[in-house]
Design a protein around this motif. Sequence first.
Motif, PDB file in Angstrom:
ATOM      1  N   PHE A   1      -7.356   6.664  14.918  1.00  0.00           N
ATOM      2  CA  PHE A   1      -7.514   5.361  14.289  1.00  0.00           C
ATOM      3  C   PHE A   1      -6.732   5.364  12.982  1.00  0.00           C
ATOM      4  N   GLY A   2      -6.375   4.177  12.514  1.00  0.00           N
ATOM      5  CA  GLY A   2      -5.687   4.103  11.238  1.00  0.00           C
ATOM      6  C   GLY A   2      -5.670   2.708  10.656  1.00  0.00           C
ATOM      7  N   GLN A   3      -5.543   2.650   9.341  1.00  0.00           N
ATOM      8  CA  GLN A   3      -5.344   1.396   8.619  1.00  0.00           C
ATOM      9  C   GLN A   3      -4.094   1.571   7.766  1.00  0.00           C
ATOM     10  N   LEU A   4      -3.087   0.752   8.016  1.00  0.00           N
ATOM     11  CA  LEU A   4      -1.796   0.869   7.347  1.00  0.00           C
ATOM     12  C   LEU A   4      -1.516  -0.396   6.561  1.00  0.00           C
ATOM     13  N   GLN A   5      -1.076  -0.219   5.324  1.00  0.00           N
ATOM     14  CA  GLN A   5      -0.819  -1.368   4.459  1.00  0.00           C
ATOM     15  C   GLN A   5       0.665  -1.640   4.258  1.00  0.00           C
ATOM     16  N   ARG A   6       1.479  -0.573   4.193  1.00  0.00           N
ATOM     17  CA  ARG A   6       2.894  -0.774   3.872  1.00  0.00           C
ATOM     18  C   ARG A   6       3.764   0.167   4.700  1.00  0.00           C
ATOM     19  N   ILE A   7       5.045  -0.202   4.794  1.00  0.00           N
ATOM     20  CA  ILE A   7       6.016   0.567   5.549  1.00  0.00           C
ATOM     21  C   ILE A   7       7.319   0.635   4.771  1.00  0.00           C
ATOM     22  N   LYS A   8       7.988   1.788   4.861  1.00  0.00           N
ATOM     23  CA  LYS A   8       9.356   1.924   4.383  1.00  0.00           C
ATOM     24  C   LYS A   8      10.242   2.028   5.618  1.00  0.00           C
ATOM     25  N   THR A   9      11.120   1.054   5.821  1.00  0.00           N
ATOM     26  CA  THR A   9      11.951   1.041   7.010  1.00  0.00           C
ATOM     27  C   THR A   9      13.119   2.011   6.872  1.00  0.00           C
ATOM     28  N   ARG A  10      13.885   2.180   7.961  1.00  0.00           N
ATOM     29  CA  ARG A  10      14.891   3.240   8.051  1.00  0.00           C
ATOM     30  C   ARG A  10      15.977   3.156   6.982  1.00  0.00           C
ATOM     31  N   ASN A  11      16.353   1.976   6.558  1.00  0.00           N
ATOM     32  CA  ASN A  11      17.453   1.847   5.586  1.00  0.00           C
ATOM     33  C   ASN A  11      16.978   1.227   4.276  1.00  0.00           C
ATOM     34  N   SER A  12      15.765   1.589   3.864  1.00  0.00           N
ATOM     35  CA  SER A  12      15.209   1.025   2.638  1.00  0.00           C
ATOM     36  C   SER A  12      14.649   2.127   1.750  1.00  0.00           C
ATOM     37  N   SER A  13      14.672   1.891   0.443  1.00  0.00           N
ATOM     38  CA  SER A  13      14.094   2.825  -0.513  1.00  0.00           C
ATOM     39  C   SER A  13      12.766   2.317  -1.064  1.00  0.00           C
ATOM     40  N   ARG A  14      12.257   1.209  -0.542  1.00  0.00           N
ATOM     41  CA  ARG A  14      11.004   0.645  -1.041  1.00  0.00           C
ATOM     42  C   ARG A  14      10.018   0.437   0.096  1.00  0.00           C
ATOM     43  N   PHE A  15       8.739   0.572  -0.241  1.00  0.00           N
ATOM     44  CA  PHE A  15       7.672   0.260   0.688  1.00  0.00           C
ATOM     45  C   PHE A  15       7.298  -1.207   0.537  1.00  0.00           C
ATOM     46  N   GLU A  16       7.124  -1.894   1.650  1.00  0.00           N
ATOM     47  CA  GLU A  16       6.754  -3.303   1.650  1.00  0.00           C
ATOM     48  C   GLU A  16       5.591  -3.510   2.603  1.00  0.00           C
ATOM     49  N   SER A  17       4.936  -4.659   2.486  1.00  0.00           N
ATOM     50  CA  SER A  17       3.793  -4.923   3.356  1.00  0.00           C
ATOM     51  C   SER A  17       4.248  -4.981   4.806  1.00  0.00           C
ATOM     52  N   MET A  18       3.316  -4.742   5.720  1.00  0.00           N
ATOM     53  CA  MET A  18       3.654  -4.729   7.132  1.00  0.00           C
ATOM     54  C   MET A  18       4.172  -6.088   7.595  1.00  0.00           C
ATOM     55  N   THR A  19       3.595  -7.156   7.097  1.00  0.00           N
ATOM     56  CA  THR A  19       4.069  -8.488   7.500  1.00  0.00           C
ATOM     57  C   THR A  19       5.424  -8.810   6.865  1.00  0.00           C
ATOM     58  N   GLU A  20       5.656  -8.356   5.640  1.00  0.00           N
ATOM     59  CA  GLU A  20       6.955  -8.574   5.016  1.00  0.00           C
ATOM     60  C   GLU A  20       8.047  -7.885   5.810  1.00  0.00           C
ATOM     61  N   ALA A  21       7.782  -6.676   6.299  1.00  0.00           N
ATOM     62  CA  ALA A  21       8.759  -5.959   7.114  1.00  0.00           C
ATOM     63  C   ALA A  21       9.026  -6.677   8.430  1.00  0.00           C
ATOM     64  N   ALA A  22       8.064  -7.502   8.878  1.00  0.00           N
ATOM     65  CA  ALA A  22       8.236  -8.274  10.102  1.00  0.00           C
ATOM     66  C   ALA A  22       8.917  -9.612   9.847  1.00  0.00           C
ATOM     67  N   GLY A  23       9.387  -9.840   8.612  1.00  0.00           N
ATOM     68  CA  GLY A  23      10.112 -11.063   8.289  1.00  0.00           C
ATOM     69  C   GLY A  23       9.250 -12.216   7.835  1.00  0.00           C
ATOM     70  N   ILE A  24       7.981 -11.949   7.514  1.00  0.00           N
ATOM     71  CA  ILE A  24       7.065 -12.993   7.040  1.00  0.00           C
ATOM     72  C   ILE A  24       6.952 -12.872   5.527  1.00  0.00           C
ATOM     73  N   GLU A  25       7.442 -13.843   4.786  1.00  0.00           N
ATOM     74  CA  GLU A  25       7.505 -13.772   3.332  1.00  0.00           C
ATOM     75  C   GLU A  25       6.220 -14.291   2.681  1.00  0.00           C
ATOM     76  N   ASP A  26       5.869 -13.649   1.576  1.00  0.00           N
ATOM     77  CA  ASP A  26       4.794 -14.113   0.686  1.00  0.00           C
ATOM     78  C   ASP A  26       3.406 -14.123   1.337  1.00  0.00           C
ATOM     79  N   ARG A  27       3.246 -13.422   2.443  1.00  0.00           N
ATOM     80  CA  ARG A  27       1.920 -13.313   3.066  1.00  0.00           C
ATOM     81  C   ARG A  27       1.729 -11.851   3.450  1.00  0.00           C
ATOM     82  N   HIS A  28       1.051 -11.109   2.607  1.00  0.00           N
ATOM     83  CA  HIS A  28       0.972  -9.661   2.771  1.00  0.00           C
ATOM     84  C   HIS A  28      -0.287  -9.276   3.555  1.00  0.00           C
ATOM     85  N   ARG A  29      -0.078  -8.712   4.719  1.00  0.00           N
ATOM     86  CA  ARG A  29      -1.168  -8.289   5.583  1.00  0.00           C
ATOM     87  C   ARG A  29      -0.909  -6.865   6.074  1.00  0.00           C
ATOM     88  N   GLY A  30      -1.989  -6.184   6.441  1.00  0.00           N
ATOM     89  CA  GLY A  30      -1.877  -4.829   6.952  1.00  0.00           C
ATOM     90  C   GLY A  30      -2.020  -4.771   8.459  1.00  0.00           C
TER      91      GLY A  30
END
Length: 453
Positions: A211-240
């Motif tokens: 089981f797991g609860q994840l809040q943020r992800i750093k993608t393959r070509n990024s130096s920053r961690f962002e919310s899971m929804t932001e990484a999916a292209g959804i702006e200004d709505r941060h969800r895990g």
Amino acid sequence: MNHRPHDYPDMKHHPSAQRYTLALATLLGTQSALAASEYIESEQPPAGDIDDTVEPMEFALRRPAPARVFQTLRDTLRRGSLDLQLRNYYLDRHRDDAPDSEAWAQGGWLGYDTPWWNKRLRLGVTLYTSQKLYGPQDKDGTLLLKPGQDSFSVLGEAFLEAQPAENVHLKLYRQALSAPYLNRQDNRMIPNTFEGLTLIDTSRPQFAYAFGQLQRIKTRNSSRFESMTEAAGIEDRHRGVSAGGFRYSATRGFNLGAFNVYGWDFMNTLYAEVNSRPHTEGDWDIQFSAQYTDQRAVGDELAGDFDTRSYGIKAATSYLGIVATLAYTSTANNAGIRSPWGGKPSYLSLMIEDFDRAGEDAWLIGLSSDFSGFGDNGFSAFVNYARGDTPESRRTASPDQSELDITVDYRFRAGVLQGLWIRARSAYVDRDGDTGNDIRDHRVILNYEVPVF
């Protein structure tokens, strides 16, 4: 899931293979790829036998190797392991009707793990870097470098891992995963990594769960961690994301598993698979597998209302170091399958295409060999060819397509170059019709794992 993606060097004979990491899905095993999903195939040597192959849930949930244990905190910190893996990667992609992409990068990762303290706690950190050697500004998009063809470095892993009971592990903060739809996808310079809390239990031989609860992800070509929804292209709505799964092995040759990924107010993805390796006599081995994905919008439906599903079947056989595979997948007309947080477990997830567009029916034929019939020579290779057909009209219409992938590996097994893995890969995508955008993709990857102490 692996502590770090030791995906190219031979891990069986290296001390780092005796360390392990727990997360939502556990260790990367030492198995080989057999017409596997691209996120698995990119991290494994080609297989020469059915027994050396690995499927998505087997890849995700595997019991760790025995741990090194020290009784005092001082010894734990002093006797930790420091590993350096160098990676040199060149990628050149040509498109008929879109800009080309090209880059050459040098980098890798430096990681430190403590051994277990009193069998209860350990720490780990990994620094990743990708430094540009060549990258024209008008050929961006390889994902080897940051957007704009810029070099970057990032502390991709930094975790505290606890073992409250034998083979029950709890991991906190930055870590790497290997689960379906939620994984490293380590086919560029550095992998995806995640921030969150994960728990895995492999205490029973036939049954494992996580089981797991994840809040943020750093993608393959990024130096920053962002919310899971932001990484999916959804702006200004941060969800895990909440996720969990299990794997059950009824016998040596039969297992089944399922994994669910719930992106809050975005989408839910359910994946299930079953694998059977019947007992055979002589040098022949066979395998039959099936998989299913159900994906749909949930909650506030931040990316719109959609639902879709996909299923696949696969048969494979091996004989004297050669494995042959046939696979088929079909995706519903409603929508294509999405995977913003890692590679897809589909049998037809190849180097470039996944063959899971809306309404797409696709088949694959693959050959793999470790050339064991010629002795332990260090060479291995695999070839996959896939063809996908989609509806000719209405909103899901798109060009039919095919893809041919060729991969050749050489691994040095002795001497000063032991640990060096050279991999050459090419992919050719052909799309029908005047609107089809054909692609030619060539890659050369050198990985050299250097144990520092």
